[in-house]
Design an enzyme around this catalytic site. Structure first.
Site, PDB file in Angstrom:
ATOM      1  N   ARG A  26     -68.606  -5.154 -36.811  1.00  0.00           N
ATOM      2  CA  ARG A  26     -69.765  -5.653 -36.060  1.00  0.00           C
ATOM      3  C   ARG A  26     -69.355  -6.287 -34.737  1.00  0.00           C
ATOM      4  O   ARG A  26     -70.151  -6.976 -34.107  1.00  0.00           O
ATOM      5  CB  ARG A  26     -70.517  -6.686 -36.888  1.00  0.00           C
ATOM      6  CG  ARG A  26     -69.620  -7.822 -37.336  1.00  0.00           C
ATOM      7  CD  ARG A  26     -70.364  -8.835 -38.102  1.00  0.00           C
ATOM      8  NE  ARG A  26     -69.440  -9.792 -38.681  1.00  0.00           N
ATOM      9  CZ  ARG A  26     -69.814 -10.902 -39.257  1.00  0.00           C
ATOM     10  NH1 ARG A  26     -71.090 -11.189 -39.327  1.00  0.00           N
ATOM     11  NH2 ARG A  26     -68.935 -11.728 -39.773  1.00  0.00           N
ATOM     12  N   ASP A  49     -74.889  -4.017 -41.342  1.00  0.00           N
ATOM     13  CA  ASP A  49     -75.798  -3.722 -40.233  1.00  0.00           C
ATOM     14  C   ASP A  49     -75.166  -4.008 -38.876  1.00  0.00           C
ATOM     15  O   ASP A  49     -75.794  -3.799 -37.836  1.00  0.00           O
ATOM     16  CB  ASP A  49     -77.110  -4.506 -40.371  1.00  0.00           C
ATOM     17  CG  ASP A  49     -76.904  -6.017 -40.419  1.00  0.00           C
ATOM     18  OD1 ASP A  49     -75.793  -6.484 -40.103  1.00  0.00           O
ATOM     19  OD2 ASP A  49     -77.867  -6.733 -40.774  1.00  0.00           O
ATOM     20  N   GLY A  50     -73.927  -4.482 -38.874  1.00  0.00           N
ATOM     21  CA  GLY A  50     -73.236  -4.730 -37.615  1.00  0.00           C
ATOM     22  C   GLY A  50     -73.680  -5.978 -36.885  1.00  0.00           C
ATOM     23  O   GLY A  50     -73.269  -6.207 -35.743  1.00  0.00           O
ATOM     24  N   ARG A  76     -54.181  -8.019 -35.125  1.00  0.00           N
ATOM     25  CA  ARG A  76     -54.050  -8.826 -36.333  1.00  0.00           C
ATOM     26  C   ARG A  76     -52.841  -8.352 -37.133  1.00  0.00           C
ATOM     27  O   ARG A  76     -52.327  -7.260 -36.904  1.00  0.00           O
ATOM     28  CB  ARG A  76     -55.317  -8.680 -37.186  1.00  0.00           C
ATOM     29  CG  ARG A  76     -56.616  -8.900 -36.412  1.00  0.00           C
ATOM     30  CD  ARG A  76     -57.752  -8.042 -36.976  1.00  0.00           C
ATOM     31  NE  ARG A  76     -58.975  -8.134 -36.164  1.00  0.00           N
ATOM     32  CZ  ARG A  76     -59.980  -8.957 -36.416  1.00  0.00           C
ATOM     33  NH1 ARG A  76     -59.940  -9.743 -37.475  1.00  0.00           N
ATOM     34  NH2 ARG A  76     -61.040  -8.993 -35.626  1.00  0.00           N
ATOM     35  N   ASP A 122     -56.113  -9.667 -42.391  1.00  0.00           N
ATOM     36  CA  ASP A 122     -56.891  -9.155 -41.260  1.00  0.00           C
ATOM     37  C   ASP A 122     -57.493 -10.283 -40.437  1.00  0.00           C
ATOM     38  O   ASP A 122     -58.047 -10.041 -39.366  1.00  0.00           O
ATOM     39  CB  ASP A 122     -57.991  -8.197 -41.738  1.00  0.00           C
ATOM     40  CG  ASP A 122     -58.920  -8.834 -42.750  1.00  0.00           C
ATOM     41  OD1 ASP A 122     -58.455  -9.150 -43.858  1.00  0.00           O
ATOM     42  OD2 ASP A 122     -60.110  -9.020 -42.445  1.00  0.00           O
ATOM     43  N   ASP A 165     -60.989 -15.691 -36.414  1.00  0.00           N
ATOM     44  CA  ASP A 165     -62.016 -15.245 -37.362  1.00  0.00           C
ATOM     45  C   ASP A 165     -62.519 -16.383 -38.246  1.00  0.00           C
ATOM     46  O   ASP A 165     -62.036 -16.601 -39.355  1.00  0.00           O
ATOM     47  CB  ASP A 165     -61.496 -14.093 -38.223  1.00  0.00           C
ATOM     48  CG  ASP A 165     -61.943 -12.744 -37.678  1.00  0.00           C
ATOM     49  OD1 ASP A 165     -62.649 -12.729 -36.652  1.00  0.00           O
ATOM     50  OD2 ASP A 165     -61.602 -11.718 -38.266  1.00  0.00           O
TER      51      ASP A 165
END
Length: 487
Positions: free
Chosen positions: A93, A125-126, A183, A252, A262
């Protein structure tokens, strides 16, 4: 300073080719509105402060417009999630819009999170929702202000676009800035899919672009890996010293630069609790506060596996073995400074561990204890703090040892000690309940609280008149808030 249309792009990662990322255009969100912007983060791009007030700013960072030089790409990677290998993840996303460089010659990735579906979205759904976007923005900027290496956040843009999570929410986008979005899992992907040429290309890219000084060493990749280990040791030491719990330390989510990256169900400690779990999906406590140190080392071992084509296993093991002593040295140095101490002594580890045990057993607020310890002369501060502890005898014993330790240093005045302590002990941290208050207002269309909280967190070590409410322990409803990965 520059206008938005004056940014200069040099998209080095995009030039690696389609094996490393996929060209994707963002899916715009409707009726975009600027929620908050970080002038200090945007200054990394040499953007003039007033640019954030222009309609064009919200249009670009909501996916409606794009620079002609930008090359939006969704990056591919894999990773170990909760210890199990997931062979194909990728930007589901988010889009790397491009790499802009400033007048100092620094390259910065512009990554738009919540930009819509990509080939890696799987069933998603991104989209990113407003609450998670605000949390990432505030965390990025709060950590930076504390001196903890982190990706930066340029802005959050809200919308009227509906998305469904547990309930209906509104989509938002957050602009993330970092000097690389590679990453640990990026290298793992090419290693486990047996693509040696692509793995070599990516490793060379990281070495050349981000660790160029290592090229001068006899074994450049080993020198690079050692620096990655060193950076992570220092990063995790700062997390632990300041009570930051990441929550999802999958490979990740680990940056090749050794920065915090993240943000999901993160939290800062309120009461000190070494077993604190901030992610309510982490049923076994893999990513608990106390586990962050061994997990970081585990993740470095996972990265090392992907680097075995370039570095001997023996050299990798030896380098990973440096992590714990490096971490311990950084951590003890930080904790000494938080206690106002300037000279390293053998008993420091015991002094720190005894204090944390007492705090654990008494539910003492981690941040406020250190701040208050520097508010007054040591003996007076200890008398004030004594009432916070259940084990009075144990605390008195620790206080006696601490006072003797200060006296033994014989350096400077009490005022100098207090000044030193206030410079490293924040008064304001991003407590979950403060973030929740800001999010609740923003979800009603009022962004004033998000902006005010952001400004408070930008100067965490300086007492700010009228902002006493941001330096309080959480109310009952704000304790132990459960945060999920849903975003």
């Amino acid at each position: 300073m520059k206008a938005l249309d004056e940014l200069i792009f040099d998209n080095r990662f995009a030039r690696l080719g389609d094996a490393f990322s996929t060209s994707v255009l963002s899916e715009p969100i409707e009726t975009p509105r600027l929620v908050v912007a970080s002038q200090s983060a945007l200054a990394l791009l040499d953007l003039a402060p007033e640019q954030a007030d222009l309609p064009l700013f919200a249009e670009i960072f909501s996916g409606h417009k794009l620079w002609s030089e930008a090359e939006p790409r969704a990056m591919v990677y894999s990773g170990h999630q909760f210890g199990s290998y997931n062979p194909r993840l990728g930007d589901g996303r988010g889009l790397l819009l491009g790499e802009a460089y400033n007048d100092a010659g620094e390259h910065w990735d512009l990554h738009l999170k919540g930009a819509g579906r990509t080939p890696y979205s799987r069933m998603g759904d991104g989209r990113a929702v407003l609450r998670s976007s605000i949390r990432e923005f505030l965390a990025s900027e709060a950590l930076h202000a504390l001196g903890i290496p982190s990706s930066r956040a340029g802005c959050v843009v809200s919308s009227s676009t509906p998305v469904w999570r547990e309930t209906q929410e509104h989509a938002a986008m957050v602009l993330r800035l970092a000097q690389s979005h590679v990453r640990f899992g990026s290298l793992e992907y090419f290693f486990y899919t047996k693509q040696p040429e692509q793995l070599k290309t990516l490793a060379e890219h990281v070495l050349t672009m981000h660790y160029p000084h290592c090229q001068e060493q006899p074994e450049p990749y080993l020198a690079m890996f050692r620096e990655i280990v060193e950076r992570n040791a220092e990063l995790i030491a700062k997390w632990q010293a300041y009570g930051f719990c990441h929550g999802v330390m999958n490979t990740d989510n680990m940056s090749i630069l050794g920065i915090t990256f993240d943000f999901g169900p993160f939290a800062f400690l309120d009461d000190f609790d070494e077993h604190f779990i901030c992610n309510h999906s982490d049923h076994e406590g893999r990513y608990s506060f106390s586990n962050q140190v061994p997990i970081a080392q585990w993740n470095l071992s996972a990265l090392a596996q992907a680097l075995t084509p370039f570095i001997s296993v023996e050299a990798l093991r030896e380098t990973i073995g440096l992590f714990l002593p490096l971490y311990q040295a950084h951590y003890l140095d930080l904790m000494r400074r938080r206690l106002g101490l300037t000279i390293a002594q053998e008993q420091d580890e015991q002094l720190v561990s005894q204090l944390l045990k007492l705090m654990q057993n008494s539910g003492v607020d981690y941040t406020l204890f250190f701040r208050r310890l520097g508010d007054q002369p040591a003996a007076e501060a200890l008398r004030t703090l004594r009432d916070d502890f259940v084990d009075i005898k144990g605390f008195d014993g620790w206080a006696e040892a601490y006072l003797a330790r200060i006296a033994g240093e014989g350096k400077g005045t009490e005022q100098e000690r207090q000044t030193r302590m206030h410079a490293v002990n924040p008064l304001y941290i991003l407590r979950n309940y403060l973030a929740q208050n800001a999010i609740a207002a923003a979800e009603k269309g009022d962004y004033a609280e998000v902006r005010r909280l952001h400004q408070v967190l930008c100067t965490p070590f300086t007492e700010q008149p009228g902002m006493e409410g941001y330096a309080q322990r959480p109310p009952d409803w704000g304790k132990h808030l459960e945060i999920s990965c849903s975003s």
